[in-house]
Design an enzyme around this catalytic site. Structure first.
Site, short mmCIF file in Angstrom:
data_model
loop_
_atom_site.label_atom_id
_atom_site.label_comp_id
_atom_site.label_asym_id
_atom_site.label_seq_id
_atom_site.Cartn_x
_atom_site.Cartn_y
_atom_site.Cartn_z
N ASP A 267 0.88 -1.16 0.00
CA ASP A 267 0.00 0.00 0.00
C ASP A 267 0.93 1.22 0.00
O ASP A 267 2.13 1.11 0.24
CB ASP A 267 -0.95 -0.01 1.21
CG ASP A 267 -2.17 0.89 0.97
OD1 ASP A 267 -2.09 1.79 0.09
OD2 ASP A 267 -3.19 0.72 1.64
C1 BGC Z 1 -5.06 3.24 0.13
C2 BGC Z 1 -5.15 2.31 -1.05
C3 BGC Z 1 -4.97 3.11 -2.31
C4 BGC Z 1 -3.63 3.82 -2.25
C5 BGC Z 1 -3.30 4.63 -3.48
C6 BGC Z 1 -3.82 4.10 0.10
O1 BGC Z 1 -3.88 5.11 1.05
O2 BGC Z 1 -5.12 2.50 1.33
O3 BGC Z 1 -6.36 1.63 -1.05
O4 BGC Z 1 -5.07 2.28 -3.43
O5 BGC Z 1 -3.64 4.70 -1.15
O6 BGC Z 1 -4.09 5.76 -3.55
#
Ligand code: BGC
Length: 725
Positions: A267
């Site tokens: 993530d």
């Molecule tokens: C989120 C993800 C997301 C990523 C990119 C993170 O903060 O948990 O679900 O895909 O950011 O934006």
């Protein structure tokens, strides 16, 4: 002669047809995995160590580098699970207003799950895949398939259900849909990202049984049935190790046990340690906050080159990661053969509408308050901020900038036309810690008194303004709800409106339950409208006026009180900031409510229709650790409608305690008035087994099982006992 000509013609035609088929096959037949790996090995041989390491981390906010010298392209990822996110350019540009990126805003995950229609899951995924493709994206960062454990989780709207079987079925459809368009889906967040509070550091502790029975199945299905090409590691820790760098979860379970061949990305900002990331499964590091330092300073950047050169890390480990990244590139046609996608088309918006029509849930309908008869009604008072509020850009990273979004008010006005007068008044206001605003309530009461019907559209909010999700956003990333109480004085508002006009319909928007106990007895009709996408307002209005017969079913239990939810009864939620111990174990959602005999407000699987259904003729033929179940379902009412036939299994006696019932099959059946359909469910051993963590294995214990079928976990219509040997 005639015969000769026809023979020659036939041969020619056959040859011609064979040529066309061969040509098509040449263009379409995807490379076998063996052929892909052969190509990858050749590419790996040509790459320098620096080039390989360059592929292991981001080179902008949403891309990772290729190797231009060898014609290996960049990979481009994009949020999110219910629509291609607005363009962020290469570096979180705020100057993106000029970019044409108005996508289709699909209903959020929880609304998709409420359709209980895996075919729609596929169509939904295909829209996303097609739009991602049209926008030059390779990986769409969805579906979000974490289990809904507590109703407070701010991201429940993006997820699907409290039930692992339902999530699995919907996620597989979604993934196959996305990937049918030649781009990759990304199952997230692996694993146990079931709360946003302290998501960046909380350590989740759970039994092996809960892991196997509740939290893993959807990810397993994503890999083994959906064939998902990428998986995103979660922010939180699991048994002491960050999920993105978790040897047990990623190396042992995901990559070895499930046989996952694709890439694991972190993530955004979830990698914390170079060696752990390398050893424990991360293939691609995204989003690390470098405070302005260049991307090669990521944990999986230059340091890795040094470690390999010093002999601390074997280059084979780097090859393995690059191999996975290249594999995804081949699978997403990065080296040629990608079909063009389509963007923001009528057909895509039509899919969004279909999902909303099938996902919106009729929770209560006393005395046939709904549907509203257009002939009998001359005026409607629409009340509530959510009636006129745009939701598409709320919620955090899943925000979508869409070409259009029909609000409930607009949808109602469209059907009302000139025949019905529609007034609008907000009734409450969204302000920080806002309480009831008497002036707004008075105005709403006046409007309700004057109208034949009042429709209050309230519930949760998605974001205080279009871009901020931390301020008064109840359904949003990075935050959980403080409690289940209706915010902004909505209880007072609804009570007053019902008093003023007993014909009041309450429509709730949001990613999950809200405490309705103050007024639910008095309200004749209640509808759960989720965040239902670009066409949500139209779909809602069609349901209110009976142009569409509702068929959505709750994918999670709505408790009467937060304190009655298992994570809150047994603890722990949200933990002590360091650890959260899932003492509710396997008793998540209805598994708890039904086993512990706690009356929910609205049960798992519940959803009313404007018609009625009869279940009959339940028959079970047992075989070796399996059974074939048949039953007949009949539409006994006056209008066409769909019923989700839910099949639950109970193990009568077992060595370890098992839930009162567990969903093991379902089918959405569409029936005309008076029509009957015989349906068949084949239950394999998976439907009867449980995970015995003392034996560390799945077991089916012989003996009696009860098979139950009905319209919700609390509406069992027919049941029978079957003996398994
Ligand atoms: C989120 C993800 C997301 C990523 C990119 C993170 O903060 O948990 O679900 O895909 O950011 O934006």
């Amino acid at each position: 002669m005639i015969q000769a000509i026809s023979k020659t013609t036939a041969v020619c035609l056959l040859v011609f047809a064979a040529m066309i088929i061969a040509k098509r096959a040449a263009a379409q037949v995807p490379l076998s995995d063996a052929a892909i790996y052969q190509k990858i090995e050749a590419q790996l041989k040509q790459m320098t160590l620096e080039e390989k390491v360059g592929m292991l981390h981001a080179n902008s906010s949403f891309t990772s580098a290729g190797v231009p010298r060898l014609n290996i392209p960049e990979l481009t990822t994009s949020d999110g699970p219910h629509g291609v996110r607005m363009e962020h350019g290469r570096d979180w540009s705020t100057d993106n207003d000029h970019v044409f990126d108005s996508a289709t805003y699909l209903p959020t995950g929880v609304c998709l799950a409420s359709t209980w229609n895996p075919k729609l899951g596929f169509e939904y995924g295909a829209v996303l895949g097609s739009e991602a493709n049209a926008r030059g994206k390779d990986i769409i960062l969805g579906p979000g398939i974490n289990i809904i454990r507590s109703p407070l989780n701010g991201r429940n709207f993006e997820y699907q259900s409290e039930d692992p079987y339902l999530v699995s079925k919907m996620a597989v459809g979604y993934i196959k849909g996305v990937q049918s368009q030649g781009v990759a889906a990304c199952a997230k967040h692996f694993l146990a990202n079931n709360q946003e509070t302290e998501r960046g550091r909380v350590n989740v502790l759970m039994s092996e049984r809960a892991l196997r029975e509740i939290y893993l199945p959807a990810f397993k299905a994503a890999v083994t049935e959906g064939g998902v090409y990428s998986v995103m590691g979660a922010y939180n820790k699991f048994r002491g190790q960050f999920c993105t760098e978790n040897d047990y979860l990623i190396n042992k379970i995901l990559k070895t046990e499930f046989g996952f061949k694709g890439l694991v990305m972190s993530d955004w900002g979830a990698v914390h340690n170079t060696l752990e990331g390398l050893w424990n499964g991360t293939d691609l590091e995204m989003g690390t906050d470098l405070m302005g330092a260049p991307y090669n300073k990521f944990f999986l950047g230059d340091t890795v080159v040094t470690l390999v050169k010093k002999g601390v890390i074997d280059e084979k480990l780097i090859n393995e990661k690059v191999r996975r990244i290249l594999y995804v590139m081949y699978k997403t046609n990065k080296f040629g053969g990608r079909q063009p996608g389509a963007f923001s088309t009528e057909a895509h918006f039509a899919t969004a509408r279909k999902v909303a029509e099938e996902g919106i849930v009729l929770l209560k309908n006393q005395n046939n308050t709904l549907p509203l008869g257009t002939a009998a009604i001359k005026s409607i008072a629409v009340i509530g901020v959510n009636a006129a509020r745009l939701q598409s850009q709320g919620g955090g990273s899943s925000q979508v900038r869409t070409r259009y979004e029909i609000t409930p008010l607009e949808g109602i006005k469209r059907i009302a036309g000139n025949a019905i007068a529609v007034s609008y008044t907000p009734g409450y206001e969204i302000v920080k810690n806002g309480t009831a605003n008497q002036q707004l309530i008075d105005a709403a009461v006046e409007a309700a008194k004057k109208a034949d019907v009042a429709v209050v559209v309230g519930g949760w909010t998605h974001g205080y303004n279009n871009y901020s999700w931390t301020d008064n956003a109840y359904d949003a990333e990075g935050t959980d709800k403080p409690n289940l109480d209706m915010p902004f004085g909505q209880n007072e508002l609804i009570e007053a409106v019902i008093k003023a006009n007993p014909k009041t319909v309450v429509v709730l928007m949001g990613g999950g339950p809200i405490d309705v106990s103050a007024w639910v007895q008095q309200a004749p009709a209640v509808v759960q409208a989720w965040y239902a996408g670009s066409e949500g307002g139209n779909a809602l209005a069609e349901i209110l006026f009976g142009q569409v017969n509702p068929s959505g079913k709750l994918p999670m239990t709505f408790p009467k009180k937060l304190a009655e939810s298992p994570a809150h009864v047994f603890g722990e939620y949200p933990g002590d900031t360091v650890n959260v111990h899932y003492k509710d174990d396997i008793f998540v959602g209805y598994r708890y409510f039904d086993t512990y005999k706690v009356e929910p407000q609205f049960a798992f699987g519940h959803g009313l229709s404007y018609t009625t259904f009869r279940y009959a003729g339940l028959n079970i033929v047992p075989a070796n650790q399996s059974a074939v179940v048949t039953l007949t379902i009949t539409n006994t009412g006056k209008v066409a409608g769909a019923e989700v036939v839910q099949l639950y299994v109970k193990d009568n006696v077992s060595t370890l305690r098992r839930p009162e019932k567990e969903l093991k099959a379902f089918e959405k059946v569409f029936l005309k008035p008076g029509e009957s359909k015989k349906i068949t469910f084949s239950l394999s051993k998976e439907a009867f087994q449980y995970y015995n963590d003392l034996k560390q294995q799945w077991v089916v214990e012989p003996g009696a099982f009860i098979i139950m079928a009905g319209g919700s976990s609390r509406d069992i219509q027919v049941s029978k006992v079957v003996e398994l040997k």
